[in-house]
Design a protein around this motif. Sequence first.
Motif, PDB file in Angstrom:
ATOM      1  N   SER A 123     -19.065   5.093   0.574  1.00 38.16           N
ATOM      2  CA  SER A 123     -19.177   4.693  -0.799  1.00 38.16           C
ATOM      3  C   SER A 123     -19.332   5.884  -1.835  1.00 38.16           C
ATOM      4  O   SER A 123     -18.958   6.034  -2.670  1.00 38.16           O
ATOM      5  CB  SER A 123     -20.135   3.480  -0.969  1.00 38.16           C
ATOM      6  OG  SER A 123     -20.370   3.279  -2.443  1.00 38.16           O
ATOM      7  N   ILE A 124     -20.613   6.904  -1.332  1.00 44.69           N
ATOM      8  CA  ILE A 124     -21.056   7.927  -2.248  1.00 44.69           C
ATOM      9  C   ILE A 124     -19.957   8.881  -2.366  1.00 44.69           C
ATOM     10  O   ILE A 124     -19.692   9.274  -3.268  1.00 44.69           O
ATOM     11  CB  ILE A 124     -22.431   8.515  -1.513  1.00 44.69           C
ATOM     12  CG1 ILE A 124     -23.404   7.702  -1.461  1.00 44.69           C
ATOM     13  CG2 ILE A 124     -22.824   9.840  -2.120  1.00 44.69           C
ATOM     14  CD1 ILE A 124     -24.808   8.030  -0.568  1.00 44.69           C
ATOM     15  N   VAL A 125     -19.179   9.142  -1.212  1.00 46.00           N
ATOM     16  CA  VAL A 125     -18.053  10.095  -1.375  1.00 46.00           C
ATOM     17  C   VAL A 125     -16.964   9.821  -2.159  1.00 46.00           C
ATOM     18  O   VAL A 125     -16.347  10.395  -3.047  1.00 46.00           O
ATOM     19  CB  VAL A 125     -17.651  10.589   0.109  1.00 46.00           C
ATOM     20  CG1 VAL A 125     -16.333  11.665  -0.127  1.00 46.00           C
ATOM     21  CG2 VAL A 125     -18.564  11.238   0.925  1.00 46.00           C
ATOM     22  N   GLY A 126     -16.697   8.189  -2.011  1.00 45.63           N
ATOM     23  CA  GLY A 126     -15.607   7.568  -2.982  1.00 45.63           C
ATOM     24  C   GLY A 126     -16.123   7.815  -4.497  1.00 45.63           C
ATOM     25  O   GLY A 126     -15.199   8.200  -5.184  1.00 45.63           O
ATOM     26  N   THR A 127     -17.373   7.752  -4.697  1.00 46.43           N
ATOM     27  CA  THR A 127     -17.836   7.785  -6.119  1.00 46.43           C
ATOM     28  C   THR A 127     -17.732   9.094  -6.488  1.00 46.43           C
ATOM     29  O   THR A 127     -17.500   9.238  -7.817  1.00 46.43           O
ATOM     30  CB  THR A 127     -19.339   7.127  -6.340  1.00 46.43           C
ATOM     31  OG1 THR A 127     -19.588   5.750  -5.905  1.00 46.43           O
ATOM     32  CG2 THR A 127     -19.980   7.434  -7.683  1.00 46.43           C
TER      33      THR A 127
END
Length: 465
Positions: free
Chosen positions: A113-117
């Motif tokens: 999720s962090i990398v997607g953001t």
Amino acid sequence: QQDMRPSPYQLVEKPTGLRDVPRYLKELLGGFFERLFYIFKLVWKTGPWILFAMLFFAVFQGVMPVVGSKISEAVLNELQSQYGLFGGDFAGFFGSTVFFLLVFMFTYNILNSIVGTLKNTVTRIAGELVVRTVKLEIMHKARELDLCSFDLPAFYEKLENANREAGSRPIQILYSSFSMVSTVITLISYVIILASELWWAAWVMVVVSVPSAIINFSYRKKNFQYMRRRSKDRRQMNYYSDLMVNKDLAKEVRMFDLSDTFIGRYRATFDRYFAGIRSLIWQENAWRVVITVVSAVVNCGFYAWFAYRVITGGYQIGTYSLYTGALGQIAGQVGALITISTTIYEGTLFIDNLTSFLDEKPTVVPVLTEEQKARIETMLVAVDKAYGIMIDNLRAKHFEPLGLRMATDCEIEINDLRNSIREEEIRKIETDGSNYQSSVYYLDTVSEIERMGDFIINISQALDK
């Protein structure tokens, strides 16, 4: 005067036979990669960090789906093996293998999720920067071109199309290109997983998806060609709708009772444009329904085989989940690969709008002499002096008549310079005339500078009222 310049769109001629297919593929793929490389050059010019960041996100997001599938398999298999065997209390569960696998799974979810953001953030920032780069390219090019070019329909079409595509196409193609890298990595990883049990299953899924690829490429090209042919209709629709909502023209539209006329023209143009695009949409989606049914039947057969292996004791539930998930991922990634490929292909076709405009060459190159540049500099010095006096008048607590006289003297000086330059240049045109185009640009520049002086004196005169 008729515009005899060639069309900006250089379409590849279809092969005349089997022997001509290599030539067709060479030209088609050569043009595709040439336009794609041009887009990457634009992004590199904007900032090399954008390409490196997008490459990192592509590799990361290509690997992560497989990691997630393996974690899910381990969790399910461990749950199955421990079913009914764990005899500890809830506190003891925190030291079990199942709990650590769950922690690992949710850590994976958080990281994903962090990398997607971060990817979305970088893509938005990069998009704004790339738009700036492309817009500046268009503006610099427009500055160099002949004024007469702006009155030619073919040139105006190039300018309009280039300006319209600048805001979305380059970053969209870049995003799709790196998405393809992620898709290929994910696809290969799942093929390797599935090959350990059914090596031919992946190839069957690919073969089933080939008709979908053909349909996608075919109808993307048809849509592009249709929109290109109907660019006049789209301009007319924008023109009619803009007339109805333009605040500066609202009074004239009402006065001459033109509302119904423009609305009727818009409807007629839209109906003409919509008839063709509707037909293409229906045809494409009819083929998609057939392909979807065939793909679903093939998937059902594979799912049945894996279910049979579970109930006969060949697999655990987690392994069943991994293999069926791999089937779904292969089908999904092949479909995504096809969709992304057609998106990139369509986008590179539209990039011709931009490259065609940037390839325009000026036919008249006005050159100012050193004497003309010096006279313009003299006028600019006079305008700068008038501007300083205007600022002093604005800052004064009480407006003095002396300030108005000084401003008026500057205005007279600017007008005298303008008149002197104009009379001298007109005499040169009458006696020589060889540099007529340069003289026109020169006199237009002088007139614009004189207008600046008019605006400045108007402000000082307004203070006297």
